[in-house]
Design a protein around this motif. Structure first.
Motif, short mmCIF file in Angstrom:
data_model
loop_
_atom_site.label_atom_id
_atom_site.label_comp_id
_atom_site.label_asym_id
_atom_site.label_seq_id
_atom_site.Cartn_x
_atom_site.Cartn_y
_atom_site.Cartn_z
N LEU A 140 0.82 -1.22 0.00
CA LEU A 140 0.00 0.00 0.00
C LEU A 140 0.85 1.27 0.00
N ASP A 142 2.56 4.13 -1.70
CA ASP A 142 2.57 4.79 -3.00
C ASP A 142 3.79 5.70 -3.16
N TRP A 147 -0.96 5.64 -6.72
CA TRP A 147 -2.06 5.07 -5.96
C TRP A 147 -3.16 4.53 -6.88
N ARG A 174 1.18 8.28 5.84
CA ARG A 174 0.26 7.58 4.96
C ARG A 174 -0.79 6.85 5.81
N GLN A 177 -4.47 5.12 3.03
CA GLN A 177 -4.42 4.01 2.09
C GLN A 177 -5.15 2.77 2.60
#
Length: 546
Positions: A140, A142, A147, A174, A177
């Protein structure tokens, strides 16, 4: 010269019992160990290397470059990854760096990838047996992958009923996500789908949580967590997460005597759902995934094997199969470059601004604290971009770990005596590749209103001579000014002295080591002894460990 070698070592979860003998041998043969600082700490007790280079998160490329540099100098180097080095690890980056240098296996330095236990395997062993059917891993992060591409992969895996192991699910910056991943999965999976959260598998702070797809975000998830999402047949039993392998259709689980003997289980009549090897058609009614679409009115037999397979799929799913399209992610070339009106000039002309707008197109422009605008332009012809920028008198510089001269505006040119020296520094050092980005701050008078003393190298023009400062810590809650090392330096001595400082730093600093960290580590640059300029007030450490 003796040929060096690179080991790309996956050391598994991190405990001694789950690291392979080959990995330990490689680490103990190595002159240099290079890796993310958290991983270095996990294996430090196993190594005897003369040099250990640890760097921060997101600095994978520089680690690969340093490994290649040391191996080309004849050293044996181990680049370490947790888990398996070939699964979101360092193996690919090392090869990419080598390929850019024209490396070949026959003529170049030796490279050996040492496999380790990946997180999907180590975490699965702690959860029970969740990966007993078709599964995939999805990162996950990016940081290196758009993304929008990650979203498509999550949706494809969800639709196909894969068991999914999410790597790098969440970090301090992050946080969205994993929320988006759950949202996509809930479109295709039952909210009660079993989910296992494993943090720091087989390490001191190991933590295991059994939860569901609907409830998973109610638990702590971070960078050290692997999220394992079951498929439609996964279930919990006695605090274990189990995914059947499909044997319930071949055997009768739980019975002491199986109705089919081993040699009978692969017979056609025992597997009525299997694809017929002669007709290419499989019986319907056994699949669990349903997509409601119109049944084709007429299916015309096709001649090619691919068309026959499409026909079979139409019969199984009772839906019209669209003309297949093959997914291919276009590799778009993005040119990054920094521009400014000049070393001393802070004024943009209308023509320059029009040129920026015209060239950037669908790219981006970002103004930075370094008195530059950074452009990110989709193009296959970067040289043409540079030429057009230079035509309108932009100062063009590379982006990244390079030297940047940051000068003041010299009171709009009224205090211009020292401008030639600032321009001389830019001409010789501007854009020079270094272990870490380095700023040379230049102020044209003793007011130092552009804060040169808070740059890596600070230069202040005062009474027709220069004062020199080195080793500022420019960021963080413990930021501090640079250490004054010379007062009253003759103008003709400025560029040679800066050259000596920069050359020593370039030759001896570790990758991603800021000048102030290098100065603190070696205690001496040229004949200047290190003095601790940090605040003496105790401050709670930042979460990132800075």
């Amino acid at each position: 010269m003796k040929k060096g070698k690179i080991f790309v070592v996956g050391f598994g979860p991190g405990d001694y019992e789950h690291i392979t003998k080959r990995a330990i041998d490689a680490l103990q043969q190595s002159d240099f160990i290079i890796g993310y600082k958290t991983y270095v700490e996990l294996i430090e007790h196993l190594v005897t290397a003369k040099s250990i280079v640890s760097t921060g998160m997101t600095e994978e490329v520089s680690r690969a470059q340093e490994a290649v540099r040391q191996a080309e100098a004849g050293h044996i180097v181990s680049v370490i990854s947790s888990g398996d080095a070939g699964v979101y690890g360092m193996a690919g980056l090392v090869y990419e760096v080598l390929i850019e240098l024209g490396w070949t296996e026959k003529e170049g330095i030796a490279v050996e990838v040492v496999p380790g236990i990946s997180a999907i395997n180590s975490c699965a062993s702690l959860l029970g047996a969740p990966v007993m059917h078709d599964a995939c891993t999805i990162s996950l992060s990016d940081h290196l992958t758009p993304w929008t591409i990650i979203e498509k992969r999550i949706e494809a895996a969800a639709m196909a009923d894969f068991v999914i192991a999410f790597y790098n699910p969440k970090s301090g910056r992050r946080t969205r996500q994993i929320v988006e991943a759950q949202r996509i999965l809930l479109q295709y999976r039952n909210p009660a789908t079993p989910v296992g959260l494993v943090k720091s598998a087989y390490r001191e702070k190991q933590n295991i949580v059994m939860t569901t797809l609907a409830e998973m975000l109610n638990h702590d998830i971070g960078m050290l967590t692997t999220v394992v999402v079951g498929n439609s047949s996964t279930f919990f039993y006695d605090n274990k997460m189990i995914t059947p392998r499909g044997y319930q259709r071949k055997y009768t689980l739980g019975e002491e005597k199986q109705p089919l003997r081993p040699h009978q289980r692969l017979k056609k009549e025992a597997e009525p759902w299997a694809l017929d090897q002669e007709t290419g058609i499989a019986a319907t009614g056994y699949e669990e995934l349903e997509v409601k679409k119109q049944v084709p009115e007429q299916i015309v037999p096709k001649k090619s094997s691919f068309e026959m397979a499409t026909l079979a799929l139409s019969l199984v799913t009772k839906q019209v199969q669209p003309t297949p399209t093959f997914i291919e992610q276009k590799m778009e070339a993005i040119f990054e470059v920094a521009v400014s009106p000049g070393v001393a000039n802070k004024f943009f002309t209308p023509e320059q601004m029009r040129t920026l707008a015209d060239l950037t197109g669908d790219g981006t422009m970002e103004y930075t604290p370094d008195h530059q605008i950074v452009l990110k332009i989709p193009t296959d012809n970067p040289q043409q971009i540079v030429e057009r920028l230079e035509e309108v008198d932009f100062l063009v510089a590379p982006v990244g770990d390079v030297l940047n001269v940051k000068a003041c505006d010299f009171c709009y040119g009224e205090k211009a005596d020292s401008i030639p020296y600032a321009e001389a520094l830019q001409a010789e050092f501007g854009g020079m590749k270094l272990p870490k980005q380095l700023h040379v701050g230049f102020n044209g008078c003793g007011m130092a209103c552009y804060k040169a003393v808070f740059d890596d190298i600070g230069i202040v023009y005062r009474k027709s001579k220069f004062d020199l400062f080195i080793g500022a810590k420019p960021v963080g809650r413990t930021a501090h000014a640079a250490q004054p090392v010379v007062e009253g330096l003759a103008p003709e001595q400025l560029v040679p002295l800066v050259r000596q400082i920069v050359e020593e730093y370039k030759a001896n600093a570790h990758p991603n080591e800021r000048l102030f960290k290098y100065f603190k580590r070696v205690k001496k640059i040229l004949n200047f002894d290190y003095v601790d300029m940090a605040t003496k007030i105790e401050i709670e450490p930042a979460p990132c460990g800075d």
